[in-house]
Design an enzyme around this catalytic site. Sequence first.
Site, PDB file in Angstrom:
ATOM      1  N   LYS A  76       0.866  -1.177   0.000  1.00  0.00           N
ATOM      2  CA  LYS A  76       0.000   0.000   0.000  1.00  0.00           C
ATOM      3  C   LYS A  76       0.904   1.228   0.000  1.00  0.00           C
ATOM      4  O   LYS A  76       1.922   1.244   0.704  1.00  0.00           O
ATOM      5  CB  LYS A  76      -0.896  -0.050   1.242  1.00  0.00           C
ATOM      6  CG  LYS A  76      -1.913   1.075   1.338  1.00  0.00           C
ATOM      7  CD  LYS A  76      -2.827   0.879   2.545  1.00  0.00           C
ATOM      8  CE  LYS A  76      -3.866   1.973   2.669  1.00  0.00           C
ATOM      9  NZ  LYS A  76      -4.811   1.740   3.789  1.00  0.00           N
ATOM     10  N   SER A 151      -9.683   1.953   2.867  1.00  0.00           N
ATOM     11  CA  SER A 151      -8.827   2.756   2.016  1.00  0.00           C
ATOM     12  C   SER A 151      -7.798   1.918   1.254  1.00  0.00           C
ATOM     13  O   SER A 151      -7.160   2.415   0.342  1.00  0.00           O
ATOM     14  CB  SER A 151      -8.064   3.788   2.875  1.00  0.00           C
ATOM     15  OG  SER A 151      -7.245   3.117   3.830  1.00  0.00           O
ATOM     16  N   SER A 175     -10.019  -0.588   7.032  1.00  0.00           N
ATOM     17  CA  SER A 175      -9.486  -0.527   5.668  1.00  0.00           C
ATOM     18  C   SER A 175      -8.763  -1.766   5.160  1.00  0.00           C
ATOM     19  O   SER A 175      -8.328  -1.789   4.014  1.00  0.00           O
ATOM     20  CB  SER A 175      -8.556   0.673   5.520  1.00  0.00           C
ATOM     21  OG  SER A 175      -9.319   1.840   5.445  1.00  0.00           O
TER      22      SER A 175
END
Length: 483
Positions: A76, A151, A175
Amino acid sequence: MHQLTLAEIARGLADKKFSSEELTKVLLARITQLDPQLNSFISLTEELALEQAKAADARRAKGESGALLGAPIAHKDLFCTQGIRTSCGSKMLDNFKAPYDATVVSKLAAAGTVTLGKTNMDEFAMGSANESSWYGAVKNPWNLEHVPGGSSGGSAAAVAARLLPAATATDTGGSIRQPAAFTNLTGLKPTYGRVSRWGMIAYASSLDQGGPLARTAEDCAILLQGMAGFDPNDSTSIDEPVPDYTAGLNGSLQGLRIGVPKEYFGAGLDPRIADLIQNSIKELQKLGAVIKEISLPNMQHAIPAYYVIAPAEASSNLSRFDGVRFGHRCADPKNLEDLYKRSRGEGFGAEVQRRIMVGAYALSAGYYDAYYLKAQKIRRLVKNDFMAAFNEVDVILGPTTPNPAWKLGAKNSDPVAAYLEDVYTITANLAGLPGLSMPAGFVDGLPVGVQLLAPYFQEGRLLNVAHQYQLNTDWHTRTPTGF
Ligand code: GLN
């Protein structure tokens, strides 16, 4: 080759069926071909990947082994990667190359993983749809008109579309688990303090936690093994031994006490999801689990408390982006105040600005007691509810989300509508508990997740339950059409 799980890749590499370099080339080509539909990557790191793959092959040739040696993954884009753009999904950091690797990145690299790239995400990890990224929205491979969740939507979409077997992600209020639910993956948010936050760009420091996103519980166990452990660089990292998560997958579920909170099945939950959750309960009963109704009476206060605490911490954390030290700087500032205002005004998107304003307000002198302090008290009540429940049960089970993935844009005009979708995930972050989401079926062709929560440091128990469930169900093996 792209269908292989981490566990299968480790076996294939050990048996010399293919090399890490061959696999890496196949996956890089697949990303180039298919990702334009999804937008799941912000940066591709082809050169680094090939270099790491060759190094892993060389280590294997010398007799080394290891479940992650030569395994392709992605990070990420809020994990700092030395010399590589680490954008956090924001224009603010579009030009930021991290000067060092996050602990998670260096630990996984040392274990021999191959970094294919950095995945798209909501700006500064604020969101539940991956629509707030400065690099554009990510699409859900199960239906390109729907969001993949957020997210960590880029990591989720990429793994679900079989662009790679697993990826790192972070969970501040859901998330990891929510995008896992929306894309038919297994995702684990570890206990707060289990995985180092050093080099993970902070959103809300007392809630943020890194963890794995993969297709199976077995793969989450493998990836978590490489991420977890004490880190003296993170003052909230906890010095607890890391168990062998893979060795723990085969425990029997006979007599496992599963608590099902009655508050989870109130208004707001899609009845079709409620049915799928009941099916997963039956499946676990067949494996020997015992179901008990429990109560989490303060759950209804969790969303308002979270949406005070998280923005409050964010407003403080994001004050470092001031146009002076790093990140976006406006052109031709008139004076220092103008530099701050315009750099931040231009660098941050609407959702980030909204959270900074809410957080600064909640922390301001006249309102601190009314909002922040009150929210912290609720946080303690939420934790107490869990502690009482875990006196009676071993794990808590429920839906991961009240609804399946919504259509792109559907909640853009109403941020609170999106906040409400976090109702089942947020409490684990407030309490610091580990939580896992695993595939439980489909509604209108869109995946649904079932969430499991456990006491502190019982990640192994969650992975064990999920693995046994996955040995007896096949939801997690379904592949989205076109991928
Ligand atoms: N949806 C939540 C938020 O927007 C959680 C995000 C996260 O876990 N990073 O704050």
